[in-house]
Scaffold this motif. Sequence first.
Motif, short mmCIF file in Angstrom:
data_model
loop_
_atom_site.label_atom_id
_atom_site.label_comp_id
_atom_site.label_asym_id
_atom_site.label_seq_id
_atom_site.Cartn_x
_atom_site.Cartn_y
_atom_site.Cartn_z
N LEU A 289 -4.17 0.92 11.12
CA LEU A 289 -4.00 1.97 10.11
C LEU A 289 -3.05 3.06 10.62
O LEU A 289 -2.29 3.64 9.85
CB LEU A 289 -5.36 2.59 9.75
CG LEU A 289 -6.31 1.68 8.94
CD1 LEU A 289 -7.71 2.29 8.87
CD2 LEU A 289 -5.76 1.43 7.54
N ALA A 290 -3.08 3.30 11.92
CA ALA A 290 -2.14 4.26 12.52
C ALA A 290 -0.72 3.68 12.47
O ALA A 290 0.25 4.38 12.12
CB ALA A 290 -2.54 4.59 13.95
N GLU A 291 -0.58 2.43 12.80
CA GLU A 291 0.72 1.76 12.74
C GLU A 291 1.27 1.80 11.30
O GLU A 291 2.47 1.96 11.09
CB GLU A 291 0.59 0.32 13.25
CG GLU A 291 1.78 -0.58 13.03
CD GLU A 291 3.05 -0.11 13.77
OE1 GLU A 291 2.93 0.68 14.72
OE2 GLU A 291 4.15 -0.53 13.35
N ALA A 292 0.36 1.70 10.33
CA ALA A 292 0.77 1.70 8.92
C ALA A 292 1.04 3.10 8.39
O ALA A 292 1.49 3.25 7.26
CB ALA A 292 -0.33 1.04 8.09
N GLY A 293 0.72 4.12 9.17
CA GLY A 293 0.96 5.51 8.73
C GLY A 293 -0.17 6.05 7.85
O GLY A 293 -0.03 7.10 7.24
N ILE A 294 -1.27 5.33 7.76
CA ILE A 294 -2.39 5.77 6.92
C ILE A 294 -3.28 6.74 7.69
O ILE A 294 -3.81 7.70 7.13
CB ILE A 294 -3.19 4.55 6.41
CG1 ILE A 294 -2.28 3.67 5.53
CG2 ILE A 294 -4.44 4.97 5.64
CD1 ILE A 294 -2.85 2.33 5.12
N VAL A 295 -3.43 6.51 8.98
CA VAL A 295 -4.17 7.43 9.88
C VAL A 295 -3.14 7.99 10.87
O VAL A 295 -2.37 7.23 11.45
CB VAL A 295 -5.28 6.66 10.63
CG1 VAL A 295 -5.82 7.47 11.79
CG2 VAL A 295 -6.41 6.26 9.68
N PRO A 296 -3.12 9.33 11.05
CA PRO A 296 -2.16 9.88 12.02
C PRO A 296 -2.44 9.38 13.44
O PRO A 296 -3.60 9.32 13.86
CB PRO A 296 -2.40 11.40 11.94
CG PRO A 296 -3.14 11.62 10.66
CD PRO A 296 -3.91 10.36 10.37
N VAL A 297 -1.38 9.06 14.15
CA VAL A 297 -1.54 8.55 15.53
C VAL A 297 -2.33 9.56 16.38
O VAL A 297 -3.20 9.18 17.17
CB VAL A 297 -0.17 8.25 16.16
CG1 VAL A 297 -0.31 7.92 17.65
CG2 VAL A 297 0.51 7.08 15.43
N TYR B 238 0.86 -1.20 0.00
CA TYR B 238 0.00 0.00 0.00
C TYR B 238 0.89 1.24 0.00
O TYR B 238 2.11 1.13 0.21
CB TYR B 238 -0.91 0.01 1.25
CG TYR B 238 -0.15 0.04 2.55
CD1 TYR B 238 0.24 -1.14 3.18
CD2 TYR B 238 0.22 1.25 3.15
CE1 TYR B 238 0.97 -1.12 4.35
CE2 TYR B 238 0.94 1.27 4.33
CZ TYR B 238 1.32 0.09 4.92
OH TYR B 238 2.07 0.11 6.08
N ARG B 239 0.28 2.38 -0.27
CA ARG B 239 1.00 3.65 -0.15
C ARG B 239 0.28 4.46 0.92
O ARG B 239 -0.87 4.88 0.72
CB ARG B 239 0.98 4.41 -1.48
CG ARG B 239 1.84 3.75 -2.53
CD ARG B 239 1.82 4.54 -3.83
NE ARG B 239 2.63 3.88 -4.84
CZ ARG B 239 2.61 4.16 -6.13
NH1 ARG B 239 1.79 5.12 -6.58
NH2 ARG B 239 3.38 3.51 -6.98
N ALA B 240 0.97 4.68 2.03
CA ALA B 240 0.32 5.34 3.17
C ALA B 240 -0.24 6.71 2.78
O ALA B 240 -1.32 7.09 3.24
CB ALA B 240 1.32 5.48 4.32
N GLU B 241 0.48 7.41 1.91
CA GLU B 241 0.06 8.78 1.58
C GLU B 241 -1.01 8.78 0.49
O GLU B 241 -1.57 9.83 0.18
CB GLU B 241 1.28 9.63 1.17
CG GLU B 241 1.93 9.29 -0.16
CD GLU B 241 2.68 7.94 -0.21
OE1 GLU B 241 3.08 7.56 -1.31
OE2 GLU B 241 2.85 7.27 0.85
N ASP B 242 -1.31 7.63 -0.08
CA ASP B 242 -2.30 7.54 -1.17
C ASP B 242 -3.12 6.26 -0.98
O ASP B 242 -2.96 5.28 -1.70
CB ASP B 242 -1.55 7.52 -2.52
CG ASP B 242 -2.51 7.51 -3.71
OD1 ASP B 242 -3.73 7.70 -3.50
OD2 ASP B 242 -2.04 7.29 -4.84
#
Length: 297
Positions: A93-101, A65-69
């Motif tokens: 999703l936070a761990e993956a950087g997709i949702v900000p912690v 996946y692309r966290a920023e996209d």
Amino acid sequence: MTLSSVEAAPTAAPEPGRVDRIRAAAYRIRHHALTMGEVQGQGYVGQALGAADMLASVYADQLTYRAEDPHWEGRDRFLLSTGHYAIGHYAALAEAGIVPVAELETYGSDDSRLPMSGMSTYTPGMEISGGSLGHGLTIAVGMALGLRLQGSASRVINFLSDGELDEGSTWEAAMGAHHHQLGNLTAMVDINALQADGATDTVLRTEPVTEKWESFGWYTQRVDGNDVGALLAAFDNIATRSAATGQPSVILCDTKVGRGVPLLETREKAHFMRIEEHEWQICREQLTAGYEGTASA
Ligand SMILES: Cc1ncc(C[n+]2csc(CCOP(=O)(O)OP(=O)(O)O)c2C)c(N)n1
Ligand SMILES: [Mg+2]
């Protein structure tokens, strides 16, 4: 490591560095889930803790996946059938950087992108709105078929619960996946032996569950879903096996509600676990102590 399969597992144990990395991700996912639970004073924390190793294996090891996209076309798809597990999914999703912690603290609040039941229109990385149980695998089958028709190399992973096996639509989808030989589809079932009305074997017995999936034509493995090494080995087996056979695959994951926090592990099993205000800090301390204890063992 425990792993049983209808067929002999072909792969060697995953290397320790990889296992340690995923265990660390699972620890952070559990920590995030406690943060969200405390914000609301409630939530399906027991399920999130139980499923954290499954979610870490998926997000930190398996998914492309692309966290920023999050809508990038080439991504693998992870579908959460069980909307009430959203707290665990947001943590992943936070761990993956997709949702900000930092956004986790909005969990369940008005105008938050993180509602208490997972909804695709609200949350980046949430592919479906899965709260109505029994729909996830049907959507996953359609997606996997569609991706294959498009010539895409993307995979589809569907997370189901043991209570969701009560739904007839799950088994219709299982037949469809076999019929279409969807080797790009993997189901993961969280077998925590619990559902809303009590223990799974008292509500509607699903055992012998391995044989059921096998008879539906799926490459079936049953693992300790709180054993990261076993989960990774199961995924490695799928990579070898489904590439060769085109068979859809399922990992049946036996997990423990509240895993990683003894206070909750030993509490009477309940679909909705009450955690008192003063207990959240104890939960965090126990989680960290347990993780550090086994990490240095
Ligand atoms: C079609 C449908 N029927 C009933 C429900 C109500 N419901 C919400 S969670 C749940 C329990 C499902 O079992 P499981 O996910 O295994 O429960 P847990 O392990 O989280 O206790 C039920 C019946 C629902 N969401 N959708
Ligand atoms: Mg369950």
